[in-house]
Design a protein around this motif. Structure first.
Motif, PDB file in Angstrom:
ATOM      1  N   LEU A 216       0.775  -1.076   0.165  1.00 32.64           N
ATOM      2  CA  LEU A 216      -0.025   0.162  -0.046  1.00 32.64           C
ATOM      3  C   LEU A 216       0.685   1.018   0.007  1.00 32.64           C
ATOM      4  CD1 LEU A 216      -2.977  -0.909   2.141  1.00 32.64           C
ATOM      5  CD2 LEU A 216      -2.464  -0.740  -0.126  1.00 32.64           C
ATOM      6  N   THR A 217       1.881   1.333   0.352  1.00 31.40           N
ATOM      7  CA  THR A 217       2.808   2.507   0.780  1.00 31.40           C
ATOM      8  C   THR A 217       3.367   2.688  -0.444  1.00 31.40           C
ATOM      9  OG1 THR A 217       3.229   1.589   3.027  1.00 31.40           O
ATOM     10  CG2 THR A 217       5.355   3.094   1.626  1.00 31.40           C
ATOM     11  N   ALA A 218       4.215   1.464  -1.334  1.00 27.37           N
ATOM     12  CA  ALA A 218       4.345   1.821  -2.225  1.00 27.37           C
ATOM     13  C   ALA A 218       3.174   1.772  -3.187  1.00 27.37           C
ATOM     14  CB  ALA A 218       4.479   0.199  -3.304  1.00 27.37           C
ATOM     15  N   LEU A 219       1.968   2.159  -3.234  1.00 26.94           N
ATOM     16  CA  LEU A 219       0.892   1.942  -4.249  1.00 26.94           C
ATOM     17  C   LEU A 219       0.810   3.866  -3.983  1.00 26.94           C
ATOM     18  CD1 LEU A 219      -1.634   1.582  -6.586  1.00 26.94           C
ATOM     19  CD2 LEU A 219      -2.815   0.561  -4.201  1.00 26.94           C
ATOM     20  N   GLU A 220       1.002   3.821  -3.194  1.00 25.21           N
ATOM     21  CA  GLU A 220       0.410   5.365  -2.604  1.00 25.21           C
ATOM     22  C   GLU A 220       1.679   6.513  -3.856  1.00 25.21           C
ATOM     23  OE1 GLU A 220      -1.736   8.116   1.395  1.00 25.21           O
ATOM     24  OE2 GLU A 220      -0.045   6.674   1.388  1.00 25.21           O
ATOM     25  N   ALA A 221       2.879   5.103  -3.108  1.00 30.16           N
ATOM     26  CA  ALA A 221       3.639   6.354  -4.325  1.00 30.16           C
ATOM     27  C   ALA A 221       3.818   7.371  -5.083  1.00 30.16           C
ATOM     28  CB  ALA A 221       5.128   6.104  -3.840  1.00 30.16           C
ATOM     29  N   ALA A 222       3.645   6.108  -5.754  1.00 33.53           N
ATOM     30  CA  ALA A 222       3.023   5.527  -7.803  1.00 33.53           C
ATOM     31  C   ALA A 222       2.036   6.517  -8.072  1.00 33.53           C
ATOM     32  CB  ALA A 222       3.034   4.089  -7.479  1.00 33.53           C
ATOM     33  N   ALA A 223       0.342   6.164  -6.729  1.00 31.49           N
ATOM     34  CA  ALA A 223      -0.477   7.169  -7.349  1.00 31.49           C
ATOM     35  C   ALA A 223      -0.345   8.616  -7.106  1.00 31.49           C
ATOM     36  CB  ALA A 223      -1.847   6.428  -6.318  1.00 31.49           C
ATOM     37  N   GLY A 224       0.715   8.901  -6.335  1.00 36.07           N
ATOM     38  CA  GLY A 224       0.670  10.545  -5.782  1.00 36.07           C
ATOM     39  C   GLY A 224       1.241  11.289  -7.431  1.00 36.07           C
ATOM     40  N   ALA A 225       2.334  10.334  -8.022  1.00 35.33           N
ATOM     41  CA  ALA A 225       3.085  10.670  -8.768  1.00 35.33           C
ATOM     42  C   ALA A 225       2.659  10.547 -10.587  1.00 35.33           C
ATOM     43  CB  ALA A 225       4.288   9.720  -9.111  1.00 35.33           C
ATOM     44  N   ALA A 226       1.320  10.145  -9.986  1.00 34.13           N
ATOM     45  CA  ALA A 226       0.588   9.492 -11.687  1.00 34.13           C
ATOM     46  C   ALA A 226       0.244  10.668 -12.685  1.00 34.13           C
ATOM     47  CB  ALA A 226      -0.447   8.600 -11.717  1.00 34.13           C
ATOM     48  N   THR A 227      -0.312  10.785 -13.450  1.00 34.00           N
ATOM     49  CA  THR A 227      -0.497  12.464 -14.537  1.00 34.00           C
ATOM     50  C   THR A 227      -2.366  11.482 -14.710  1.00 34.00           C
ATOM     51  OG1 THR A 227       1.036  12.960 -15.242  1.00 34.00           O
ATOM     52  CG2 THR A 227      -0.645  13.678 -16.572  1.00 34.00           C
TER      53      THR A 227
END
Length: 479
Positions: A216-227
């Motif tokens: 979930l931490t990795a998913l949140e980091a990636a989601a925050g960087a997604a356009t």
């Protein structure tokens, strides 16, 4: 009062919005908990404990991210108890006593019990653990203690004996995938505003290594960087996920071919004594989220299959690494697994143990068994002598502790299963084995105690003389 209540609710809502995704997605009921079916299924111990509202203290042992904190909070919420949390990293005896005093006061004034969750309880000193004992003994609190280490090494016996010990297992890939999929659509999570591409989802599951919080931490980091793209949804691609978590994907295809290829390359590199290649494959499997217990098991097997008595310490090293993994967990145990890998790769190699047991199994499966020779059979019952169970020659009664007699059943007399090579310690074993076989088969007599090489021949032939048999019969019977 109503205004205060609304203000508190707004504060809680704002806090939830800024909380990490792993915190927001924490299950609120037992039915929302993913995995741990052995503890949460119908009639399982933890479900019975919660649904029966029993004030029994619990020690939860398991690797990070398997739900220890979550289960403690669910226990408190499901039984309508107060929840208090201490971290053994920062709390002292004073903090423990303050929480216990507060729990006693609440119990006396309102009748509500308190669930005290102590994270990383193995870090508490003996004095700090002793401070918990009265509250557990008198049930002033329901203690839920979490540890990643073996509690029999790190928790005092009185506390263990007063608690139910439950072991949590690492989440399976399916469990982690379910957690991720729920977080993508749940209103507490990403609210269906983020899409996760299939290859990114596969890598995220591997990256988690059974740790839902890590996923979930990795998913949140990636989601925050997604356009954001079409329909206002952001898309997390594999490249974006790699960039967000700063880990390159070690690509294992869907059918698992790469998984088997990499572990095969690892085993064959150790067998081939290429320590650098072995460490490379080990690192790849670490990064891919391979189950470290699987790697430890392969090392233990390899130590006997490909090294054996050429280096007897190889098996000790592999077993020690496997035990260290259970004791301290990852990521620290990567050092122990790497050390064992280096040890085994540098060891002299022999497959004599593998060939020996497989050859013996082939004879057994082919029906070459036969009865145990009469003099080797159990003699601890009346009438054994009448049945011919006598004549056993006790090796410790002879010089060199070796004496000629038949050990194998008739169909396999003379069969040689173990054939050590000439490398490492097997060179010495090979020399000793040759001498032992000569003595056992009667090509030599018993070995004198002072023989320099341990195998000096004796003139007297075998089988044993009447005088030797009489002397043995007069001795105290031995098994």
């Amino acid at each position: 009062m109503a205004g205060d209540s609304l203000f508190d609710a707004a504060e809680r809502a704002a806090a939830e919005r800024v909380a990490p995704l792993a915190v927001r997605m924490r299950p609120r009921t037992l039915d929302e908990v993913v995995g741990q079916r052995h503890l949460l299924g119908s009639g399982a111990p933890l479900r019975q404990l919660v649904e029966g509202d029993a004030p029994l203290s619990v020690i939860l042992r398991g690797p990070p991210g398997t739900g220890k904190t979550t289960l403690a909070m669910v226990m408190a919420a499901s039984t309508r108890r107060r929840f208090r949390e201490l971290s053994a990293v920062t709390a002292g005896v004073k903090d423990v006593r303050q929480v216990v005093d507060d729990a006693k006061r609440a119990l006396g004034e309102t009748g509500r019990q308190t669930v005290l969750f102590v994270d990383e309880v193995h870090r508490f000193s003996k004095t700090q653990q002793d401070a918990l004992l009265p509250s557990v003994e008198n049930r002033w609190v329901t203690l839920v203690a979490a540890t990643t280490e073996n509690p029999f090494f790190s928790i005092i016996s009185p506390l263990l004996s007063r608690s139910l010990l439950l072991t949590l297992e690492p989440l399976s890939d399916e469990d982690v995938r379910a957690v991720v999929e729920r977080a993508l659509v749940d209103p507490r999570g990403l609210r269906d505003e983020v899409a996760l591409e299939a290859d990114a989802a596969d890598h995220l599951v591997r990256l988690a290594g059974g740790d839902a919080r890590r996923a979930l931490t990795a998913l949140e980091a990636a989601a925050g960087a997604a356009t954001p793209r079409a329909a206002g949804r952001s898309v997390v691609t594999l490249a974006l996920l790699e960039q967000a978590v700063d880990k390159a994907a070690v690509r294992y295809d869907r059918d698992g071919d790469q998984h088997y290829d990499v572990i095969s390359g690892f085993i064959k590199s150790v067998r081939g004594s290429d320590v650098d290649a072995a460490l490379h494959y080990l690192a790849r499997m670490f990064e891919a989220g391979e189950d470290p217990r699987f790697l430890a098991r392969r090392l233990v097997v390899l130590a006997s299959e490909d090294i054996g008595l050429a280096d007897p310490s190889a098996l000790q090293a592999a077993v020690a690494a496997a035990q260290a993994l259970e004791l301290i967990g990852m990521p620290e145990a990567r050092l122990n697994l790497a050390q064992a890998t280096v040890h085994l790769a540098l060891s002299p190699k022999s497959n004599a143990v593998l060939a020996g047991i497989d050859s013996a199994l082939a004879d057994v499966r082919a029906g070459r068994t036969g009865t145990v020779p009469a003099h080797l059979r159990d003699a601890h019952y009346p009438g054994a002598r009448a049945l011919g169970v006598q004549g056993y020659r006790y090796p410790h009664d002879f010089p060199g502790r070796v004496v000629a007699q038949q050990y194998a059943p008739d169909p396999v007399v003379g069969r040689e299963y173990f054939s050590p090579g000439g490398l490492g310690a097997e060179r010495v074993a090979s020399q000793r084995l040759a001498g032992l076989r000569e003595v056992l088969r009667g090509d030599r007599g018993v070995v004198p105690e002072d023989a320099a090489d341990g195998f000096r021949p004796r003139c007297r032939p075998v089988p044993p003389t009447d005088e030797e048999l009489s002397a043995l019969a007069a001795q105290k019977e031995r098994p």
